[in-house]
Design an enzyme around this catalytic site. Structure first.
Site, PDB file in Angstrom:
ATOM      1  N   GLY A   1       0.850  -1.187   0.000  1.00  0.00           N
ATOM      2  CA  GLY A   1       0.000   0.000   0.000  1.00  0.00           C
ATOM      3  C   GLY A   1       0.879   1.228   0.000  1.00  0.00           C
ATOM      4  O   GLY A   1       2.054   1.169   0.390  1.00  0.00           O
TER       5      GLY A   1
ATOM      6  N   GLN B   1       3.385   9.980   0.719  1.00  0.00           N
ATOM      7  CA  GLN B   1       4.656   9.263   0.906  1.00  0.00           C
ATOM      8  C   GLN B   1       5.618   9.504  -0.254  1.00  0.00           C
ATOM      9  O   GLN B   1       6.820   9.269  -0.113  1.00  0.00           O
ATOM     10  CB  GLN B   1       4.395   7.764   1.094  1.00  0.00           C
ATOM     11  CG  GLN B   1       3.703   7.420   2.415  1.00  0.00           C
ATOM     12  CD  GLN B   1       3.466   5.945   2.566  1.00  0.00           C
ATOM     13  OE1 GLN B   1       2.416   5.442   2.142  1.00  0.00           O
ATOM     14  NE2 GLN B   1       4.394   5.237   3.162  1.00  0.00           N
TER      15      GLN B   1
ATOM     16  N   CYS C   1       5.764   0.325   7.845  1.00  0.00           N
ATOM     17  CA  CYS C   1       5.457   1.428   6.923  1.00  0.00           C
ATOM     18  C   CYS C   1       6.700   1.746   6.096  1.00  0.00           C
ATOM     19  O   CYS C   1       7.805   1.799   6.639  1.00  0.00           O
ATOM     20  CB  CYS C   1       5.039   2.666   7.731  1.00  0.00           C
ATOM     21  SG  CYS C   1       4.678   4.096   6.711  1.00  0.00           S
ATOM     22  N   LEU C   2       6.505   1.968   4.815  1.00  0.00           N
ATOM     23  CA  LEU C   2       7.634   2.284   3.940  1.00  0.00           C
ATOM     24  C   LEU C   2       8.271   3.622   4.321  1.00  0.00           C
ATOM     25  O   LEU C   2       9.423   3.881   3.978  1.00  0.00           O
ATOM     26  CB  LEU C   2       7.156   2.325   2.481  1.00  0.00           C
ATOM     27  CG  LEU C   2       6.639   0.981   1.931  1.00  0.00           C
ATOM     28  CD1 LEU C   2       5.990   1.173   0.590  1.00  0.00           C
ATOM     29  CD2 LEU C   2       7.724  -0.066   1.896  1.00  0.00           C
TER      30      LEU C   2
ATOM     31  N   HIS D   1      -4.575   2.381   7.690  1.00  0.00           N
ATOM     32  CA  HIS D   1      -3.181   2.841   7.791  1.00  0.00           C
ATOM     33  C   HIS D   1      -2.911   3.935   6.744  1.00  0.00           C
ATOM     34  O   HIS D   1      -2.353   4.984   7.041  1.00  0.00           O
ATOM     35  CB  HIS D   1      -2.240   1.651   7.568  1.00  0.00           C
ATOM     36  CG  HIS D   1      -0.788   2.006   7.529  1.00  0.00           C
ATOM     37  ND1 HIS D   1       0.095   1.658   8.526  1.00  0.00           N
ATOM     38  CD2 HIS D   1      -0.043   2.664   6.603  1.00  0.00           C
ATOM     39  CE1 HIS D   1       1.305   2.123   8.213  1.00  0.00           C
ATOM     40  NE2 HIS D   1       1.235   2.725   7.055  1.00  0.00           N
ATOM     41  N   GLU D   2      -3.385   3.670   5.511  1.00  0.00           N
ATOM     42  CA  GLU D   2      -3.139   4.641   4.426  1.00  0.00           C
ATOM     43  C   GLU D   2      -3.954   5.912   4.635  1.00  0.00           C
ATOM     44  O   GLU D   2      -3.474   7.025   4.373  1.00  0.00           O
ATOM     45  CB  GLU D   2      -3.478   4.019   3.068  1.00  0.00           C
ATOM     46  CG  GLU D   2      -2.709   2.758   2.703  1.00  0.00           C
ATOM     47  CD  GLU D   2      -1.204   2.908   2.832  1.00  0.00           C
ATOM     48  OE1 GLU D   2      -0.527   1.892   2.985  1.00  0.00           O
ATOM     49  OE2 GLU D   2      -0.696   4.049   2.807  1.00  0.00           O
TER      50      GLU D   2
ATOM     51  N   HIS E   1      -2.321   8.279   6.814  1.00  0.00           N
ATOM     52  CA  HIS E   1      -1.312   9.081   6.118  1.00  0.00           C
ATOM     53  C   HIS E   1      -1.936  10.344   5.523  1.00  0.00           C
ATOM     54  O   HIS E   1      -1.313  11.409   5.517  1.00  0.00           O
ATOM     55  CB  HIS E   1      -0.664   8.279   4.975  1.00  0.00           C
ATOM     56  CG  HIS E   1       0.482   7.404   5.376  1.00  0.00           C
ATOM     57  ND1 HIS E   1       1.648   7.887   5.928  1.00  0.00           N
ATOM     58  CD2 HIS E   1       0.646   6.068   5.276  1.00  0.00           C
ATOM     59  CE1 HIS E   1       2.478   6.873   6.169  1.00  0.00           C
ATOM     60  NE2 HIS E   1       1.893   5.769   5.786  1.00  0.00           N
TER      61      HIS E   1
HETATM   62  O1  K2U Z   1       2.165   3.063   4.243  1.00  0.00           O
HETATM   63  C1  K2U Z   1       2.768   2.036   3.933  1.00  0.00           C
HETATM   64  O2  K2U Z   1       3.990   1.934   3.822  1.00  0.00           O
HETATM   65  C2  K2U Z   1       1.923   0.843   3.665  1.00  0.00           C
HETATM   66  C3  K2U Z   1       2.419  -0.469   4.162  1.00  0.00           C
HETATM   67  C4  K2U Z   1       1.223  -1.341   4.045  1.00  0.00           C
HETATM   68  C5  K2U Z   1       0.628  -1.750   5.323  1.00  0.00           C
HETATM   69  C6  K2U Z   1       0.995  -1.206   6.542  1.00  0.00           C
HETATM   70  C7  K2U Z   1       0.370  -1.655   7.694  1.00  0.00           C
HETATM   71  C8  K2U Z   1      -0.593  -2.623   7.622  1.00  0.00           C
HETATM   72  C9  K2U Z   1      -0.933  -3.125   6.410  1.00  0.00           C
HETATM   73  C10 K2U Z   1      -0.327  -2.705   5.267  1.00  0.00           C
HETATM   74  C11 K2U Z   1       3.525  -1.055   3.252  1.00  0.00           C
HETATM   75  O3  K2U Z   1       3.214  -0.859   1.925  1.00  0.00           O
HETATM   76  S1  K2U Z   1       3.661  -2.738   3.500  1.00  0.00           S
HETATM   77  C12 K2U Z   1       4.518  -2.932   4.884  1.00  0.00           C
HETATM   78  C13 K2U Z   1       5.986  -2.775   4.655  1.00  0.00           C
HETATM   79  C14 K2U Z   1       6.666  -1.874   5.418  1.00  0.00           C
HETATM   80  C15 K2U Z   1       8.030  -1.706   5.225  1.00  0.00           C
HETATM   81  C16 K2U Z   1       8.696  -2.445   4.261  1.00  0.00           C
HETATM   82  C17 K2U Z   1       7.987  -3.357   3.480  1.00  0.00           C
HETATM   83  C18 K2U Z   1       6.628  -3.537   3.676  1.00  0.00           C
HETATM   84 ZN    ZN Z   2       2.628   3.830   6.005  1.00  0.00          ZN
END
Ligand code: K2U
Ligand code: ZN
Length: 172
Positions: A46, A51, A94-95, A136-137, A140
């Site tokens: 996501g 971001q 979270c990325l 979560h998104e 943001h």
């Molecule tokens: O905001 C984001 O970075 C989305 C998360 C997706 C997600 C977070 C919490 C619960 C469900 C989904 C990332 O795309 S996926 C999680 C992740 C974080 C760090 C590195 C790789 C993957």
């Molecule tokens: Zn995030």
């Protein structure tokens, strides 16, 4: 195919409250495509537009990534119109908050309204990982990171770790 850099905390831009999209144009569709490319490049499932530094209320989510099959869904101006009393706990990451994972409790089921990439109004009922990811998104879009839901001590430890990592990266 445009992979754009993902902002990492601490960064004041991640605390911005993003603004509604007025009209779903080709520019917005390109934004959704760039967000998907950037999300896949970072192994995410996501991503919110903020971001990649764009303060528009746009998300992309793809929970179906299997064997190279991609099915990114764009959510424009998403709104939660109902949330269950029942909650669920997921370990979130979270990325934009690298190397930190922790449990976050959120409503287990939600109903969400949004515009799709054609500008058509859609309504979605979500549970499980999709409900967690959407919430979560959408956090943001309001300038909220998942670490803002942690205890004061855990959040301060996370901010200290992120600040140190960012300083090391900048001086490397
Ligand atoms: O905001 C984001 O970075 C989305 C998360 C997706 C997600 C977070 C919490 C619960 C469900 C989904 C990332 O795309 S996926 C999680 C992740 C974080 C760090 C590195 C790789 C993957
Ligand atoms: Zn995030």
């Amino acid at each position: 195919m445009t992979v754009r850099p993902i902002l990492t905390a601490p960064d004041p831009r991640l605390q911005a409250v993003s603004t509604d999209v007025e009209t779903v144009t080709d520019e917005i569709r390109t934004l959704v495509d760039d967000m998907a490319d950037s999300m896949y490049a970072a192994d995410g499932i996501g991503l919110a537009a903020i971001q990649i530094g764009v303060a528009s209320r746009v998300l992309v989510i793809d929970l179906d990534q299997k064997e190279g099959k991609k099915n990114p869904i764009g959510y424009i101006n998403p709104k939660i119109i109902w949330a269950s009393e029942e909650t669920a706990v997921f370990e979130e990451g979270c990325l934009s908050v690298p190397e930190i994972w922790d449990d976050v409790e959120r409503p287990a089921r939600i109903k969400c309204e949004y515009l799709d990439r054609d500008g058509k109004k859609q309504t979605l009922e979500a549970d499980g990982l999709l409900a967690t990811c959407l919430q979560h998104e959408m956090d943001h879009l309001n300038g909220v990171l998942f670490i803002d839901h942690l205890s004061r001590l855990k959040k301060s430890m996370a901010v200290r770790k992120l600040t140190k990592a960012k300083k090391l990266k900048e001086t490397a």
